[in-house]
Design an enzyme around this catalytic site. Structure first.
Site, PDB file in Angstrom:
ATOM      1  N   GLU A  69       0.840  -1.199   0.000  1.00 59.79           N
ATOM      2  CA  GLU A  69       0.000   0.000   0.000  1.00 59.79           C
ATOM      3  C   GLU A  69       0.874   1.247   0.000  1.00 59.79           C
ATOM      4  O   GLU A  69       1.975   1.248   0.551  1.00 59.79           O
ATOM      5  CB  GLU A  69      -0.957  -0.014   1.196  1.00 59.79           C
ATOM      6  N   LYS A  70       0.397   2.302  -0.635  1.00 59.25           N
ATOM      7  CA  LYS A  70       1.131   3.569  -0.685  1.00 59.25           C
ATOM      8  C   LYS A  70       0.686   4.457   0.470  1.00 59.25           C
ATOM      9  O   LYS A  70      -0.391   5.035   0.439  1.00 59.25           O
ATOM     10  CB  LYS A  70       0.893   4.283  -2.023  1.00 59.25           C
ATOM     11  N   THR A  71       1.524   4.518   1.474  1.00 60.17           N
ATOM     12  CA  THR A  71       1.205   5.284   2.676  1.00 60.17           C
ATOM     13  C   THR A  71       1.264   6.781   2.396  1.00 60.17           C
ATOM     14  O   THR A  71       2.185   7.264   1.735  1.00 60.17           O
ATOM     15  CB  THR A  71       2.195   4.928   3.802  1.00 60.17           C
ATOM     16  N   GLY A 224      -3.014   4.916  -2.568  1.00 60.66           N
ATOM     17  CA  GLY A 224      -2.734   4.086  -3.727  1.00 60.66           C
ATOM     18  C   GLY A 224      -1.927   2.850  -3.400  1.00 60.66           C
ATOM     19  O   GLY A 224      -1.893   2.367  -2.261  1.00 60.66           O
TER      20      GLY A 224
END
Length: 409
Positions: A69-71, A224
């Protein structure tokens, strides 16, 4: 319809913790990091992803990728260093932001030395980790917890490992850092400036699990997914094998904001000439993008309502020249992304420069021809089948090399 659970709020801390290292000392540290990474340049060495385009669905079938996951936090490098305390070396923890600024954070992280983890006086030094600094929401706690999520490693224990493939770098992180670190935490509380956690990686075809199970349970904001090629080395600067996917509403661009002229008025108090009205909107609000070093050009105007202008004035902060994150609305106008309070712009003070025109064009392509959550889910079966074929071919290749090595025909 897919049920997207991607969180849209920001979990970036208000600022990077620690003491800003003085310019002269920071320049010396940049040289240390450059030597450690065997680079001539002292610029920020962090890799930068490219925007996910439709062609990348095929790329996920040609090469094996890991996904996470894009933190939505602050991208930093974590540098575990030391200082000579006379009779011993004392740990030093430094955070490096994308402006290549250094922050000395206390109390320092004391990662047990992997070769002798039981010795309380031996620690891991000369290590550079890549990650994201975020605020995690913890149930039952009134304040968020500061956490550094590690997703890559450039150097460890004085060894430059950027030439190693991604999966090998992840293995080194696990064995040399998190195994000793977690065992130390299990023995009891340890002083630390923030928690350190591994970023969980998944196979690129596990998108349904990410969207339906992982993202809804995240303790922080997300905007994202990130796909990283399993077999490629760490690349300084833009890396074509790190793919940044965002849902269409999260495709944003970081511009430099340039205020126009304030309107003038006649004060009618006997003074000569017109004076500027600093309460009125300075038009236009220009959005600039970078073309070359220090070469900024106008890209578009920022749409600002009267209410938003009042909110901007109420901030009582410098506006001109700052980096601001913006999105394109359904009407084609550019507006600034807002923080959780619904009014404050998402300033990108962690970035030295606005996006380069090449990045802007890539984001525009994603906006015009987006790869949606539905597209990723629909491609997951094909990606899985292709990855299984790649793994079978890799296994057969290793078997053949082993046979040849042992003289078996």
């Amino acid at each position: 319809m897919p049920n997207s659970a991607t969180a849209t709020h920001s979990s970036a801390p208000p600022q990077i913790p620690g003491t800003h290292v003085a310019p002269q000392d920071a320049e010396e540290l940049r040289g240390v990091v450059a030597d450690l990474l065997e680079r001539e340049s002292t610029r920020f060495p962090g890799a930068q992803p490219v925007s996910f385009a439709r062609e990348h669905i095929s790329e996920l079938q040609r090469n094996e990728y890991f996904m996470c996951e894009k933190t939505d936090g602050i991208r930093c490098l974590l540098f575990l260093y030391f200082r000579d305390a006379g009779d011993a070396f004392e740990p030093v923890t430094l955070l490096i932001d994308r402006k290549n600024q250094y922050f000395d954070v206390t109390p320092p992280l004391r990662i047990p030395y992997h070769r002798d983890p039981a010795d309380p006086n031996k620690f891991l030094f000369n290590t550079v980790l890549d990650g994201e600094l975020v605020h995690d929401t913890v149930p039952g706690q009134p304040k968020p917890r500061l956490v550094f999520y590690v997703f890559d490693c450039l150097a460890i224990d004085g060894e430059n490992i950027t030439s190693k493939p991604f999966d090998k770098r992840l293995g080194r992180i696990k064995e040399w850092i998190f195994n000793p670190y977690e065992r130390a935490r299990q023995r009891g509380p340890i002083p630390e400036p923030f928690r350190m956690k591994e970023k969980q990686m998944y196979a690129a075809y596990h998108t349904q699990r990410l969207f339906q199970e992982v993202l809804p349970r995240l303790p922080h904001g997300n905007d994202g997914l990130i796909f990283t090629c399993k077999n490629t080395p760490y690349h300084f600067g833009t890396d074509r094998h790190i793919l940044k996917w965002k849902p269409p509403h999260e495709n944003t661009i970081d511009f430099k904001l340039r205020l126009g002229q304030f309107p003038t008025f006649d004060p009618e108090d006997g003074e000569e000439g017109m004076i500027e009205d600093y309460e009125a909107m300075p038009l236009p609000f220009s959005l600039l993008v970078q073309h070359n070093s220090n070469n900024y050009q106008h890209f578009a105007d920022l749409a600002v309502t009267e209410e938003e202008w009042e909110n901007l004035k109420a901030l009582d902060q410098r506006l001109d020249g700052r980096i601001i994150e913006c999105y394109r609305g359904d009407d084609g106008k550019w507006r600034y992304k807002k923080e959780d309070d619904g009014t404050t712009p998402r300033w990108r003070d962690d970035k030295k420069d606005a996006n380069h025109i090449s990045t802007v064009n890539s984001v525009l392509e994603s906006i015009e021809n987006p790869v949606t959550e539905r597209d990723l889910l629909a491609a997951s079966t094909s990606i899985k089948e292709a990855v299984y074929r790649l793994l079978a071919e890799e296994k057969e290749s290793k078997k053949r090399k082993f046979s040849e090595f042992n003289g078996v025909q």
